[in-house]
Design a protein around this motif. Structure first.
Motif, short mmCIF file in Angstrom:
data_model
loop_
_atom_site.label_atom_id
_atom_site.label_comp_id
_atom_site.label_asym_id
_atom_site.label_seq_id
_atom_site.Cartn_x
_atom_site.Cartn_y
_atom_site.Cartn_z
N VAL A 255 4.55 -7.46 13.64
CA VAL A 255 3.51 -7.26 14.64
C VAL A 255 3.93 -6.29 15.70
O VAL A 255 2.93 -5.13 16.04
CB VAL A 255 2.92 -8.85 15.39
N LEU A 256 5.02 -6.39 16.40
CA LEU A 256 5.82 -5.53 17.40
C LEU A 256 5.45 -4.02 16.84
O LEU A 256 5.59 -3.23 17.41
CB LEU A 256 6.77 -6.08 18.01
N ARG A 257 6.30 -4.04 15.65
CA ARG A 257 6.50 -2.45 15.00
C ARG A 257 5.16 -1.92 14.93
O ARG A 257 4.92 -0.70 15.14
CB ARG A 257 7.16 -2.67 14.09
N ASP B 22 -1.95 -12.47 21.80
CA ASP B 22 -0.88 -12.83 22.70
C ASP B 22 0.53 -12.47 22.69
O ASP B 22 1.07 -11.96 23.68
CB ASP B 22 -0.92 -14.63 22.62
N VAL B 23 1.33 -12.16 21.49
CA VAL B 23 2.42 -11.36 21.20
C VAL B 23 2.34 -10.03 21.92
O VAL B 23 3.11 -9.64 22.56
CB VAL B 23 2.65 -11.15 19.67
N LEU B 24 1.12 -9.34 21.51
CA LEU B 24 1.09 -7.89 21.93
C LEU B 24 0.72 -7.95 23.47
O LEU B 24 1.23 -6.82 24.22
CB LEU B 24 -0.15 -7.04 21.45
N GLU B 25 -0.15 -8.76 24.10
CA GLU B 25 -0.31 -8.79 25.49
C GLU B 25 1.11 -9.18 26.32
O GLU B 25 1.22 -8.42 27.22
CB GLU B 25 -1.22 -9.87 25.87
N ALA C 248 2.65 -2.21 16.40
CA ALA C 248 2.18 -1.72 17.82
C ALA C 248 2.77 -0.51 18.35
O ALA C 248 2.50 -0.25 19.27
CB ALA C 248 1.82 -2.63 18.71
N GLY C 249 3.94 -0.01 17.63
CA GLY C 249 4.77 0.97 18.07
C GLY C 249 5.86 0.72 18.79
O GLY C 249 6.60 1.62 19.37
N HIS C 250 6.18 -0.72 19.02
CA HIS C 250 7.52 -1.05 19.70
C HIS C 250 8.64 -0.74 18.72
O HIS C 250 8.66 -0.99 17.57
CB HIS C 250 7.26 -2.45 19.98
N THR C 251 10.09 -0.71 19.40
CA THR C 251 11.32 -0.67 18.56
C THR C 251 11.58 -1.94 18.87
O THR C 251 11.69 -2.75 19.76
CB THR C 251 12.15 0.49 19.14
N VAL C 252 12.08 -2.45 17.56
CA VAL C 252 12.34 -3.78 17.37
C VAL C 252 13.87 -4.09 16.92
O VAL C 252 14.27 -3.51 15.86
CB VAL C 252 11.47 -5.04 16.49
N THR C 253 14.65 -5.08 17.56
CA THR C 253 16.17 -5.50 16.96
C THR C 253 15.88 -6.68 16.62
O THR C 253 15.36 -7.77 17.51
CB THR C 253 17.09 -5.19 18.15
N VAL C 254 16.08 -7.14 15.54
CA VAL C 254 16.10 -8.57 14.96
C VAL C 254 17.32 -9.33 15.03
O VAL C 254 18.42 -8.78 14.29
CB VAL C 254 15.48 -8.68 13.46
N ALA C 255 17.51 -10.32 15.32
CA ALA C 255 18.85 -11.18 15.35
C ALA C 255 18.60 -12.35 14.36
O ALA C 255 17.67 -13.09 14.42
CB ALA C 255 19.36 -11.49 16.61
N ARG C 256 19.40 -12.60 13.48
CA ARG C 256 19.54 -13.96 12.79
C ARG C 256 19.83 -15.26 13.49
O ARG C 256 19.47 -16.15 12.71
CB ARG C 256 20.57 -13.82 11.52
N ASN C 257 20.35 -15.21 14.70
CA ASN C 257 20.48 -16.42 15.33
C ASN C 257 20.92 -16.17 16.93
O ASN C 257 21.05 -14.81 17.21
CB ASN C 257 22.00 -17.04 14.69
#
Length: 112
Positions: A5-7, A93-96, A9-18
């Motif tokens: 969802v964030l990507r 809500d996430v994007l807001e 909308a143009g956001h850079t995202v770093t995902v962590a597994r824990n």
């Protein structure tokens, strides 16, 4: 789902597994916002928020929970949580929440 969802909308995202991996990103990367789940193995979202507040004061943390979480604004601030999003998550809500956070600049974060 949050990352997608964030990507989109143009956001850079770093995902962590824990939580430990997430905290390592907080310590090494310039982040504007942290989303975390309440229930995680090894560390709760509340514990992660307190750790984030210690490592990167002022970095907003949004807690995502499938449980009914009712806390006062004072309790949120004391724990280092900016806000709580209830599951099932509403994409709006996430994007807001993400758009309400002002991007940080390279020299802005202070480390203890």
């Amino acid at each position: 789902m949050l990352a997608d969802v964030l990507r989109s909308a143009g956001h850079t995202v770093t995902v962590a597994r824990n939580a430990s991996e997430g905290l390592a990103h907080v310590q090494s990367d310039l982040l504007d916002l942290v989303f975390t789940d309440l229930s995680m193995p090894g560390m709760t979202g509340w514990e992660l928020a307190r750790s984030v507040r210690t490592v990167a004061p002022g970095l907003p943390v949004i807690l995502v929970s499938g449980f009914a979480v009712e806390v006062s604004q004072e309790e949120l601030e004391a724990s280092g949580v900016h806000s709580v999003l209830a599951k099932p998550i509403n994409i709006g809500d996430v994007l807001e929440a993400a758009s309400a956070i002002r991007p940080r600049e390279a020299g802005e974060r202070t480390r203890p």
